[in-house]
Design a protein around this motif. Structure first.
Motif, PDB file in Angstrom:
ATOM      1  N   GLY A 185      50.018  35.476  -4.535  1.00 56.79           N
ATOM      2  CA  GLY A 185      49.483  35.099  -5.697  1.00 56.79           C
ATOM      3  C   GLY A 185      48.853  33.880  -6.071  1.00 56.79           C
ATOM      4  O   GLY A 185      49.464  32.999  -5.330  1.00 56.79           O
ATOM      5  N   THR A 186      48.005  33.531  -6.645  1.00 56.27           N
ATOM      6  CA  THR A 186      47.925  32.338  -7.515  1.00 56.27           C
ATOM      7  C   THR A 186      47.877  31.935  -8.043  1.00 56.27           C
ATOM      8  O   THR A 186      47.850  30.835  -8.997  1.00 56.27           O
ATOM      9  CB  THR A 186      46.904  32.313  -6.968  1.00 56.27           C
ATOM     10  OG1 THR A 186      45.502  32.802  -7.782  1.00 56.27           O
ATOM     11  CG2 THR A 186      46.317  32.450  -4.888  1.00 56.27           C
TER      12      THR A 186
ATOM     13  N   VAL B  62      40.197  33.139 -21.781  1.00 62.92           N
ATOM     14  CA  VAL B  62      38.983  33.211 -20.433  1.00 62.92           C
ATOM     15  C   VAL B  62      38.660  32.185 -20.119  1.00 62.92           C
ATOM     16  O   VAL B  62      38.306  30.741 -18.890  1.00 62.92           O
ATOM     17  CB  VAL B  62      37.999  33.748 -20.601  1.00 62.92           C
ATOM     18  CG1 VAL B  62      37.219  34.151 -19.703  1.00 62.92           C
ATOM     19  CG2 VAL B  62      38.639  35.801 -20.365  1.00 62.92           C
ATOM     20  N   ALA B  63      37.988  31.141 -21.159  1.00 62.31           N
ATOM     21  CA  ALA B  63      37.005  29.721 -20.531  1.00 62.31           C
ATOM     22  C   ALA B  63      38.306  28.625 -20.170  1.00 62.31           C
ATOM     23  O   ALA B  63      38.157  28.507 -19.726  1.00 62.31           O
ATOM     24  CB  ALA B  63      37.015  29.126 -22.516  1.00 62.31           C
TER      25      ALA B  63
ATOM     26  N   LYS C 279      40.859  25.743 -15.475  1.00 63.79           N
ATOM     27  CA  LYS C 279      42.162  25.897 -14.426  1.00 63.79           C
ATOM     28  C   LYS C 279      41.497  26.074 -13.041  1.00 63.79           C
ATOM     29  O   LYS C 279      42.834  25.557 -12.074  1.00 63.79           O
ATOM     30  CB  LYS C 279      43.254  26.567 -15.106  1.00 63.79           C
ATOM     31  CG  LYS C 279      44.772  26.147 -14.345  1.00 63.79           C
ATOM     32  CD  LYS C 279      45.730  27.031 -15.615  1.00 63.79           C
ATOM     33  CE  LYS C 279      46.819  26.305 -14.727  1.00 63.79           C
ATOM     34  NZ  LYS C 279      48.131  27.652 -15.442  1.00 63.79           N
ATOM     35  N   HIS C 280      40.945  27.193 -13.268  1.00 63.41           N
ATOM     36  CA  HIS C 280      41.145  27.961 -11.831  1.00 63.41           C
ATOM     37  C   HIS C 280      39.714  27.944 -11.478  1.00 63.41           C
ATOM     38  O   HIS C 280      39.732  28.369  -9.563  1.00 63.41           O
ATOM     39  CB  HIS C 280      41.555  28.996 -11.779  1.00 63.41           C
ATOM     40  CG  HIS C 280      43.277  29.802 -12.253  1.00 63.41           C
ATOM     41  ND1 HIS C 280      44.333  29.304 -11.328  1.00 63.41           N
ATOM     42  CD2 HIS C 280      43.466  29.853 -13.216  1.00 63.41           C
ATOM     43  CE1 HIS C 280      45.641  29.161 -11.737  1.00 63.41           C
ATOM     44  NE2 HIS C 280      45.195  29.890 -13.263  1.00 63.41           N
ATOM     45  N   ASN C 281      38.682  27.125 -11.877  1.00 62.82           N
ATOM     46  CA  ASN C 281      37.937  27.143 -11.156  1.00 62.82           C
ATOM     47  C   ASN C 281      36.923  28.272 -10.925  1.00 62.82           C
ATOM     48  O   ASN C 281      36.209  28.692  -9.123  1.00 62.82           O
ATOM     49  CB  ASN C 281      37.634  26.143  -9.293  1.00 62.82           C
ATOM     50  CG  ASN C 281      36.435  26.010  -9.227  1.00 62.82           C
ATOM     51  OD1 ASN C 281      35.297  25.264  -9.863  1.00 62.82           O
ATOM     52  ND2 ASN C 281      35.570  25.925  -8.032  1.00 62.82           N
TER      53      ASN C 281
END
Length: 634
Positions: free
Chosen positions: A333-334, A359-360, A365-367
């Motif tokens: 999990g990431t 979503v934006a 946040k997670h690239n």
């Protein structure tokens, strides 16, 4: 000059391109008997079959004089498997691997040998493919079929036939009798009337794909030479997404390969059967195990989803199969917070704005990119797009309704069409930098169209020179993206002229039927122009064509086989799931498919304005049982 490849001893063979396979997968790869493989979401079904192909070809277990046939229900599955085999094998070995859909396989048989059918069942060579619906069958049964003879039944009996089951039960429900039905029921009489009308009346024969499948099965029953040729050609048969196999397709395989030395491997997941509405068998694995003495082999690993999502998936799986074994997640999990949640919104507009902002923020946040997300709906994607698209555009994320149509072609289907894929690969090669991947794709596709084998070095070199020269000329002739539909069509026609229309039709026979190629070319041109109106360069236009920077909106059925970092399922309400009570098992399987597309997160949304949630209380109950929480969003 032919390239001689060193044969690997079976005991020395190791998986190609991966560190290892789970124990049961390796057993299937090396197996010499017929196997039915139950492989859950993320189990690596495509990789399993690609590794098995590599093993059989590299060790000589598939003798050099014979080939491997892989048949899938969906075209993208067939294309993906062929691509994976090319990655895992030398091109000479991959050249002995034929991957196609059931429909394409059956159609190829009819196109080659159909004129050997007896008069009663022989279509005209220029037959047209049709896609009839319930309305067409209703019109036939109640208005066009006429009155059956008294020995068969009455008009009232004819009207008593259920429209929704006429095709499945009567028209293509069983193998065709060579001389017609001797003592027909009223349903068989109606089926015979429709068959003869479709084959022999009008300017052309008109056939649906299930009808083509039935004709192909009859052809091989009455033409043992053609059947034996297939048996001699293929030492191994792979069947992918086997849970969605129809009786028509299964009977065709059984007629060809039952009782032969061809080794069969059927792979799928009975918990993901969402095609029963399209005549999928209730339990094809059970039939296979009986008819072909298939050895049932489960796979346990899940290489797609995080441990928390896999835990929740198992709760859903047990609702479909109480014997389902808990899979083991092979990833991590990431994300922080809930891996799955239900978000309850006050209105569709609030929902759209919140989802776009979410979503934006997650992208930053997670690239992540837009295509790491998917917006899934049960049906009628265009209705949702009306509200969602403005909100996502305002957040700087283009939304693309991939269930929408371009001309006469669904967008998602257009992108998978061979003519479209090849045109875009050639345009990428000609118009963009760092196009090595597209040079390889174009070279391989053109070689296949021209029948150039991988080891024909002289012909491969000639083709490479022709491709390079054409790409240079194309970039000079069209330095900027098209400024009109006519200009876009001119570019598509230019590429088609280089590729060769006749070659394209010869290799992809569907393009020779019913004007389908023209529809695809028209759609490709319309979509190319629409992708160019922003005024950017070719790279921008081609990115827009393929939706590289847009978040996809699609239905559950179209998401099958795909995977995303985050799945957002919009509309967990009675309105979207109106048919839930009619077939709760298939609806739950669809719910399971939607959930299992995700690698890290699943969000379900609800809005009371769209409907209640009483009919689908069972789905909410499953999520609650799995510990999924509901949040009231403002």
């Amino acid at each position: 000059m032919a390239v001689l490849l060193r044969r690997v001893r079976p005991e020395d063979w190791r998986p190609v391109g991966v560190n290892a396979l789970e124990a049961n997968a390796l057993k299937v790869v090396r197996s010499t008997d017929n196997r039915s493989v139950i492989a859950g979401p993320g189990a690596g079904k495509t990789e399993l079959l690609a590794q098995r192909a590599a093993y059989l070809l590299q060790t000589g277990e598939a003798p050099p004089a014979r080939r491997i046939l892989a048949i899938s229900v969906k075209r993208d599955a067939a294309t993906n498997l062929a691509s994976r085999v090319r990655q895992r094998c030398h091109r000479n070995h991959a050249g002995r691997f034929d991957s196609m859909t059931f429909d394409a396989f059956a159609k190829g048989l009819i196109d080659r040998f159909g004129q050997a059918l007896p008069d009663r069942w022989r279509p005209r060579p220029d037959y047209e493919i049709i896609f009839p619906n319930d309305r067409d069958y209703r019109d036939f049964l109640y208005q066009q079929a006429g009155t059956p003879p008294s020995s068969v039944g009455t008009y009232a009996d004819l009207q008593g036939i259920a429209v929704k089951t006429f095709e499945r039960r009567h028209l293509v429900g069983t193998p065709l009798p060579l001389g017609g039905w001797s003592y027909p029921t009223v349903g068989e009489w109606a089926a015979e009337r429709l068959w003869q009308r479709s084959l022999h009346e009008g300017k052309k024969s008109v056939l649906s794909f299930p009808m083509i499948g039935r004709l192909a099965e009859l052809l091989l029953r009455v033409n043992p030479m053609a059947r034996d040729a297939l048996r001699l050609t293929y030492s191994h048969l792979f069947m992918d997404e086997f849970q969605d196999t129809t009786q028509v397709q299964y009977d065709l395989v059984r007629t060809i390969f039952h009782g032969t030395d061809t080794t069969l491997t059927a792979v799928g997941d009975n918990k993901q059967q969402i095609m029963r509405w399209a005549m999928a068998m209730d339990d094809p694995f059970a039939a296979f195990d009986v008819d072909f003495a298939g050895k049932r082999t489960p796979l346990y690993n899940n290489y797609r989803s995080s441990p928390e999502l896999v835990r929740i998936q198992h709760v859903l799986a047990q609702a479909l199969d109480t014997r389902a074994v808990a899979p083991v997640s092979q990833t991590t999990g990431t994300i922080a917070g809930d891996s799955c949640a239900i978000w309850d919104f006050s209105s569709p507009e609030v929902e759209a704005a919140y989802l776009a902002a979410f979503v934006a923020a997650e992208m930053r946040k997670h690239n992540l990119g837009p295509r790491d997300f998917v917006l899934l709906v049960r049906q009628k994607a265009s209705d949702y797009a009306v509200v969602l698209e403005p909100a996502f555009n305002a957040a700087g994320i283009p939304l693309r309704n991939e269930a929408g149509t371009v001309g006469a072609v669904m967008l998602q289907e257009l992108l998978a069409e061979e003519a479209s894929e090849l045109a875009i690969a050639i345009l990428r090669l000609a118009m963009t930098n760092r196009a090595g991947r597209y040079w390889t794709e174009s070279q391989e596709a053109l070689a296949a169209l021209q029948g150039i084998t991988p080891d024909d070095e002289a012909a491969q070199s000639r083709l490479a020179r022709e491709l390079d020269a054409y790409a240079i000329n194309l970039s000079k002739s069209h330095p900027t993206p098209p400024k009109s539909n006519a200009a876009a069509r001119a570019i598509i026609d230019d590429i088609l002229s280089f590729v060769g229309r006749d070659r394209l039709i010869a290799v992809h026979p569907a393009y020779g039927q019913g004007g389908w190629l023209e529809k695809v070319l028209d759609a490709a041109a319309v979509h190319l122009y629409a992708s160019s109106v922003s005024g950017g360069d070719w790279s921008t236009a081609l990115d827009a064509y393929e939706g590289v920077h847009a978040i996809p909106l699609m239905t559950i059925h179209k998401s099958k086989g795909l995977e995303y970092h985050s799945v957002i399922f919009i509309g967990l309400d009675d309105g979207a799931w109106w048919s839930f009570a009619n077939d709760q098992l298939e609806a739950t399987a669809g719910f399971f498919v939607a959930f299992t597309r995700a690698k890290q997160r699943v969000i379900f949304t609800y809005c009371g304005r769209r409907g209640a949630r009483s009919t689908i209380a069972a789905l909410y109950g499953l999520l609650e049982k799995a510990g999924v929480r509901t949040y009231k969003m403002t």
